[in-house]
Design a protein around this motif. Structure first.
Motif, PDB file in Angstrom:
ATOM      1  N   TYR A  17      -7.128  -4.306 -26.549  1.00 37.60           N
ATOM      2  CA  TYR A  17      -7.218  -3.863 -27.931  1.00 37.60           C
ATOM      3  C   TYR A  17      -7.439  -5.087 -28.794  1.00 37.60           C
ATOM      4  N   GLU A  19      -6.705  -6.969 -31.846  1.00 35.30           N
ATOM      5  CA  GLU A  19      -5.655  -7.020 -32.860  1.00 35.30           C
ATOM      6  C   GLU A  19      -6.020  -8.158 -33.803  1.00 35.30           C
ATOM      7  N   LEU A  24      -5.205  -8.050 -27.389  1.00 37.42           N
ATOM      8  CA  LEU A  24      -4.043  -7.569 -26.643  1.00 37.42           C
ATOM      9  C   LEU A  24      -4.557  -6.950 -25.344  1.00 37.42           C
ATOM     10  N   ILE A  26      -4.287  -5.138 -21.886  1.00 35.72           N
ATOM     11  CA  ILE A  26      -3.383  -4.206 -21.202  1.00 35.72           C
ATOM     12  C   ILE A  26      -3.719  -4.150 -19.706  1.00 35.72           C
ATOM     13  N   SER A  46       8.357   0.717 -20.642  1.00 36.16           N
ATOM     14  CA  SER A  46       7.651   1.146 -21.843  1.00 36.16           C
ATOM     15  C   SER A  46       6.779   0.014 -22.357  1.00 36.16           C
ATOM     16  N   ALA A  48       4.135  -1.170 -20.964  1.00 36.53           N
ATOM     17  CA  ALA A  48       3.450  -1.910 -19.895  1.00 36.53           C
ATOM     18  C   ALA A  48       1.986  -1.471 -19.746  1.00 36.53           C
ATOM     19  N   GLY A  49       1.673  -0.254 -20.208  1.00 38.50           N
ATOM     20  CA  GLY A  49       0.289   0.202 -20.126  1.00 38.50           C
ATOM     21  C   GLY A  49       0.092   1.444 -19.277  1.00 38.50           C
ATOM     22  N   LYS A  50       1.154   2.178 -19.027  1.00 35.52           N
ATOM     23  CA  LYS A  50       1.035   3.385 -18.186  1.00 35.52           C
ATOM     24  C   LYS A  50       0.091   4.409 -18.818  1.00 35.52           C
ATOM     25  N   SER A  51       0.294   4.662 -20.116  1.00 39.48           N
ATOM     26  CA  SER A  51      -0.564   5.641 -20.782  1.00 39.48           C
ATOM     27  C   SER A  51      -2.008   5.165 -20.789  1.00 39.48           C
ATOM     28  N   THR A  52      -2.191   3.879 -21.021  1.00 41.92           N
ATOM     29  CA  THR A  52      -3.546   3.314 -21.027  1.00 41.92           C
ATOM     30  C   THR A  52      -4.213   3.521 -19.664  1.00 41.92           C
TER      31      THR A  52
END
Ligand code: ADP
Length: 228
Positions: A17, A19, A24, A26, A46, A48-52
């Motif tokens: 990302y 910024e 940033l 991921i 939380s 760490a990039g799981k959703s990404t």
């Protein structure tokens, strides 16, 4: 060449990302393979990039470089429409919050994605009834989400995610909002569905007990996917 048993492959995926002046990062050279029929836990803190990772694997986000190969198709450079079609037909998502449509019944929430795909209403309703029965919520079929418990809502969300018989199921903390015994019950239903239908699944969870029940566990470390 993709190995015959491979369903999903992430190859040297970069995801960052912007910024302002900083970048940033991921995912950084992330490689990851899911075999057909595998159920893999993604366990990481939380942020760490799981959703990404899940959004990239699920074609909701594009990698900045590298590629995502699903069922032999390189998806990184496909058009948005092509990616949407693959998402609709081949990928099911479950989130921590159910995201069911509040004005529709449990049954209708499972019928709708099938109608969007082009199934007849009769066929879609038949499959929805079967899925609700399989998830042991048949008697709640005509209730709206607000009238269901948290565990029931998640079971409907899982049924909806597999309504179009996807190849890949991606779940982001699917039991994260539930108390431990409900979480265990919902996970059992999810596991049975995945096993019975031969689905391939990547499931982010903070619950180590549930993670231990999957075939394999991975985490994110310095932007890479590593086995744990
Ligand atoms: P997890 O799911 O493990 O909690 P995420 O993938 O949601 O992690 O987020 C990883 C990192 O990326 C976090 O630091 C988050 O703040 C950042 N991030 C996520 N989405 C964006 C975005 N759209 N723009 C900027 N930073 C983001």
């Amino acid at each position: 060449m993709m190995a015959a048993g491979t369903l999903l492959e992430l190859k040297a995926v970069e995801r960052y990302y912007d910024e302002g002046p900083r970048k940033l990062t991921i995912l950084s050279g992330a490689d990851f393979t899911l075999k057909r029929g595998e159920m893999v836990a993604l366990v990481a803190p939380s942020g760490a990039g799981k959703s990404t990772l899940l959004h990239t694997a699920g074609l909701l986000e594009r990698p900045n470089s590298g590629d995502v190969i699903l069922d032999g198709r390189a998806c990184g450079r496909l058009s948005d429409d092509e990616r949407t079609a693959i998402r609709r037909n081949d990928i099911g998502f479950v989130y921590q919050f159910h995201h069911l449509l509040p004005e529709f019944s449990a049954l209708e929430n499972i019928v709708l994605p099938q109608l969007i795909r082009g199934l007849s209403e009769t066929a879609a309703r038949e499959r929805a009834v079967q899925l609700l029965d399989y998830m042991k919520i048949g008697p709640r079929a005509n209730h709206r989400p607000a009238e269901l418990s948290g565990g029931e809502q998640q079971r409907v969300a899982i049924a909806r995610a597999v309504a179009n018989a996807p190849l890949l199921l991606l779940a982001d903390e699917p039991t994260g909002n539930l108390d431990p015994s409900t979480a265990s019950y919902v996970f059992e239903a999810l596991e049975a569905l995945v096993r019975q239908s031969g689905l391939t699944a990547l499931i982010a969870t903070h619950n180590h007990e549930l993670a231990a029940r999957m075939d394999r566990r991975v985490t994110l470390s310095e932007g890479k996917v590593v086995d744990v």
